[in-house]
Structure formats: structure tokens, C-alpha cells
Motif scaffolding. Structure first.
Motif, short mmCIF file in Angstrom:
data_model
loop_
_atom_site.label_atom_id
_atom_site.label_comp_id
_atom_site.label_asym_id
_atom_site.label_seq_id
_atom_site.Cartn_x
_atom_site.Cartn_y
_atom_site.Cartn_z
N GLY A 241 27.67 7.30 11.50
CA GLY A 241 27.29 7.17 10.16
C GLY A 241 26.32 8.16 9.46
O GLY A 241 25.31 7.74 8.94
N PHE A 242 26.12 9.39 10.07
CA PHE A 242 25.20 10.14 9.93
C PHE A 242 24.94 10.56 8.32
O PHE A 242 23.86 10.37 7.85
CB PHE A 242 25.64 11.47 10.44
CG PHE A 242 24.61 12.63 10.26
CD1 PHE A 242 23.46 12.85 10.79
CD2 PHE A 242 24.99 13.68 9.44
CE1 PHE A 242 22.55 13.63 10.61
CE2 PHE A 242 24.08 14.70 9.02
CZ PHE A 242 22.77 14.64 9.87
N SER A 243 26.14 10.92 7.64
CA SER A 243 26.20 11.21 6.23
C SER A 243 25.50 9.94 5.45
O SER A 243 24.78 10.11 4.64
CB SER A 243 27.22 11.71 5.62
OG SER A 243 27.70 12.84 6.13
N THR A 244 26.16 8.92 5.74
CA THR A 244 25.63 7.66 5.13
C THR A 244 24.05 7.35 5.35
O THR A 244 23.49 6.81 4.41
CB THR A 244 26.43 6.56 5.55
OG1 THR A 244 27.88 6.67 5.07
CG2 THR A 244 26.11 5.23 4.78
N ALA A 245 23.86 7.64 6.59
CA ALA A 245 22.34 7.19 6.86
C ALA A 245 21.47 8.05 6.43
O ALA A 245 20.30 7.65 5.70
CB ALA A 245 22.35 7.37 8.46
N VAL A 246 21.69 9.46 5.86
CA VAL A 246 20.87 10.47 5.23
C VAL A 246 20.79 9.82 3.89
O VAL A 246 19.86 9.92 3.01
CB VAL A 246 21.47 11.78 5.50
CG1 VAL A 246 20.66 12.59 4.51
CG2 VAL A 246 21.37 12.24 6.68
N ARG A 247 21.96 9.58 3.39
CA ARG A 247 21.85 9.07 1.89
C ARG A 247 21.24 7.79 1.58
O ARG A 247 20.42 7.69 0.66
CB ARG A 247 23.60 8.97 1.21
CG ARG A 247 24.10 10.28 1.23
CD ARG A 247 25.57 10.13 0.48
NE ARG A 247 26.34 9.16 1.17
CZ ARG A 247 27.22 9.73 1.99
NH1 ARG A 247 27.32 11.04 2.02
NH2 ARG A 247 28.31 9.09 2.52
N ALA A 249 18.60 6.77 3.50
CA ALA A 249 17.22 7.24 3.63
C ALA A 249 16.95 7.37 2.49
O ALA A 249 15.44 7.11 2.07
CB ALA A 249 17.10 8.34 4.96
N ILE A 250 17.31 8.58 1.77
CA ILE A 250 16.94 9.13 0.39
C ILE A 250 16.68 7.96 -0.90
O ILE A 250 15.80 7.92 -1.30
CB ILE A 250 17.77 10.17 -0.23
CG1 ILE A 250 17.77 11.41 0.76
CG2 ILE A 250 17.37 10.73 -1.44
CD1 ILE A 250 18.58 12.47 0.80
N LYS A 251 17.79 6.96 -0.71
CA LYS A 251 17.89 5.85 -1.63
C LYS A 251 16.83 4.99 -1.45
O LYS A 251 16.06 4.56 -2.32
CB LYS A 251 19.34 5.09 -1.44
CG LYS A 251 19.51 3.70 -2.25
CD LYS A 251 20.75 3.34 -2.15
CE LYS A 251 20.86 1.96 -2.93
NZ LYS A 251 20.54 2.36 -4.53
N ARG A 252 16.53 4.47 0.01
CA ARG A 252 15.64 3.74 0.32
C ARG A 252 14.12 4.04 0.19
O ARG A 252 13.23 3.63 -0.39
CB ARG A 252 15.60 3.32 2.02
CG ARG A 252 14.46 2.24 2.03
CD ARG A 252 14.76 0.79 1.47
NE ARG A 252 13.54 0.00 1.60
CZ ARG A 252 12.77 -0.22 0.74
NH1 ARG A 252 12.52 0.49 -0.36
NH2 ARG A 252 11.49 -1.10 0.94
N ALA A 253 13.93 5.62 0.36
CA ALA A 253 12.56 6.30 0.09
C ALA A 253 12.37 6.24 -1.34
O ALA A 253 11.20 5.83 -2.05
CB ALA A 253 12.43 7.54 0.80
#
Length: 263
Positions: A241-247, A249-253
Motif C-alpha cells: 500500500g505504498f502509494s496509497t499510504a503516501v497519499r 499521509a498528505i491528506k491527513r496532514a
């Protein structure tokens, strides 16, 4: 054409980001006045640590507010002399800044990130047209500076580039640990990982100068052979889930930046 730096800048709050900005300004030859009641001596050589905001107000052409978000408005209300006030706090809106500064001041909302101290920062800002030249002049030479046309985008900037160095460092550590797990020493792994990340970005930036529409995935495909090692590694990333996790992270921040703005 290089912009002449301000002769004097005041920084209120000398934490990580305030110190980074101070160090970058000192390197440009700017005289920096710093105020931080939690410090007894300046964390940066060349910064004049003062005891009162009155000195900052009197001496500085531009004043950077680098305190915690909940302190921005109270600190701004301590000033009585008009100036250009630059807030770098996440979630504190342009209207909050404008309402708190002395009448006749220029207000600026900026989201920088730590690499600016090494002249590789990513900064975005929102302000009125009259203040924009001052922002460009203040941060010139510290990295890429972008002016956003909608203040709502500042939360996205916070989630992407403001918090981004932490994501990159987490990725760097994961790569180093991966090499360690496979038998390399930690120092060997870390050195290889750092150079791989930096070298890839420099290479891609060079390619983009020739073709500014070049997509990262196109270059990724150049090193992804059928049945080879890279495609198997990429498969593992995506199964994790690398790409989803990065997206995410940005969404949550970004969401957290909005929450901070509500108090």
C-alpha cells in the motif's frame, strides 16, 4: 536577476524552522534580530538575540512570526508599529493574521520547509499583491517559492511540502533498514540510500529541463525490466500500500492543518 536581501529581518521564535530561516538569512548577509523567551543565547551565529519585541519592531524591515500556531495571534497583537508580518504557522489563516497586525501592515501567510537552510526549500505563500515582492525578496535563494492564488491551498501545501521532509526521511530510513536486513552495514545502506534518492531527483530534474511534461512513471519504466528485480520490488511496495499510504499521509496532514486553523 538576484534580488537584494533585506538589510534587517526580525524573527520571533527560534525553534527548528525559525532557526533555519535565520541561518539562511545570515548566509545572505542579512542582519537578523531574534526574539525567543525560552533561549538565553542565540542558536545561530550572527543572529542578534534581543529581550523584547519592541527591539524587533524598531529594527526590522520584515518580521517573521515562527511561534506555535496558538501563539501567533497573541504575539501579533503585541506589536503596535506597522510592518510586513510573515507567519509560517500551519493552520493560521490570512484573515487571522490581518486582523491581529497593526493597521497599515502587510500580512503574509507562508509555509516553508526545513531544507531551505541548505537552499533547497519548498515554500508557498498567500498574500495581497502589494506584499508579494517582499516575500520573494525575503526567501530568494532559499529554494523554490510558489505563490498560491487560493488560501485554501495552503493546507495542501502544509500536508505535502511542509510535512514532506518527514515522509522522505521515513522512506530513507526504511531503505537503509532494508539494506541492513539483507546483510549490508547500516552506514553502507544509509549512504547508498541517500545517494540513490538525491541522485534520482537530480537526474529527473535535469530531464525535466529538456521536457517539462516528462512524467515520473515514464522514467521509472526505463529501469523496470520485464521479470527483473525492480518490478518485483515495486510489486512489494504496492502490495504494502505504498502509494496509497503516501497519499493518505498528505491528506491527513492537510486535514490537520485545517483543524489547527479552527482552533
Amino acid at each position: 536577476m538576484q534580488r537584494n536581501p533585506f538589510e534587517t529581518v526580525g524573527i520571533v521564535g527560534l525553534g527548528k524552522m525559525g532557526t533555519a530561516i535565520a541561518a539562511a538569512l545570515v548566509k545572505k548577509g542579512t542582519k537578523v534580530y531574534g526574539f525567543d523567551p525560552n533561549l538565553k543565547e542565540s542558536p545561530v551565529a550572527g543572529v542578534n538575540l534581543v529581550n523584547t519585541l519592541e527591539v524587533i519592531s524598531k529594527e526590522a524591515e520584515v518580521i517573521v512570526i515562527a511561534v506555535k500556531p496558538n501563539l501567533v495571534v497573541p504575539v501579533l497583537k503585541e506589536f503596535s508599529k506597522p510592518s510586513t508580518f510573515v507567519s509560517i504557522a500551519a493552520g493560521i489563516s490570512f484573515s487571522q493574521i490581518t486582523e491581529a497586525v497593526p493597521k497599515g501592515s502587510q500580512s503574509v501567510r507562508v509555509m516553508p520547509n526545513l531544507p531551505l537552510v541548505s537552499e533547497r526549500g519548498a515554500l508557498a505563500y498567500f498574500c495581497e499583491d502589494t506584499a508579494a515582492p517582499n516575500v520573494e525578496r525575503l526567501f530568494y535563494g532559499m529554494g523554490t517559492t510558489i505563490r498560491v492564488t487560493k488560501e485554501s491551498l495552503m493546507d495542501a501545501v502544509t500536508g505535502l511540502s511542509g510535512s514532506g521532509p518527514a515522509y522522505v526521511l521515513t522512506f530513507l530510513q526504511a531503505m537503509a533498514e532494508g539494506g541492513l536486513q539483507e546483510g549490508l552495514s547500516y552506514e553502507e545502506s544509509l549512504s547508498l540510500a541517500m545517494e540513490t534518492i538525491e541522485g534520482t531527483l537530480v537526474y529527473f530534474r535535469t530531464l525535466r529541463k529538456e521536457d517539462n511534461h516528462l512524467h515520473p512513471m515514464e522514467v521509472r519504466n526505463w529501469v523496470t525490466s520485464p521479470g527483473g528485480t525492480t518490478i518485483h520490488g515495486l510489486d512489494a511496495l504496492e502490495r504494502g500500500g505504498f502509494s496509497t499510504a503516501v497519499r493518505d499521509a498528505i491528506k491527513r496532514a492537510t486535514e490537520r492543518s485545517k483543524e489547527l486553523g479552527k482552533g
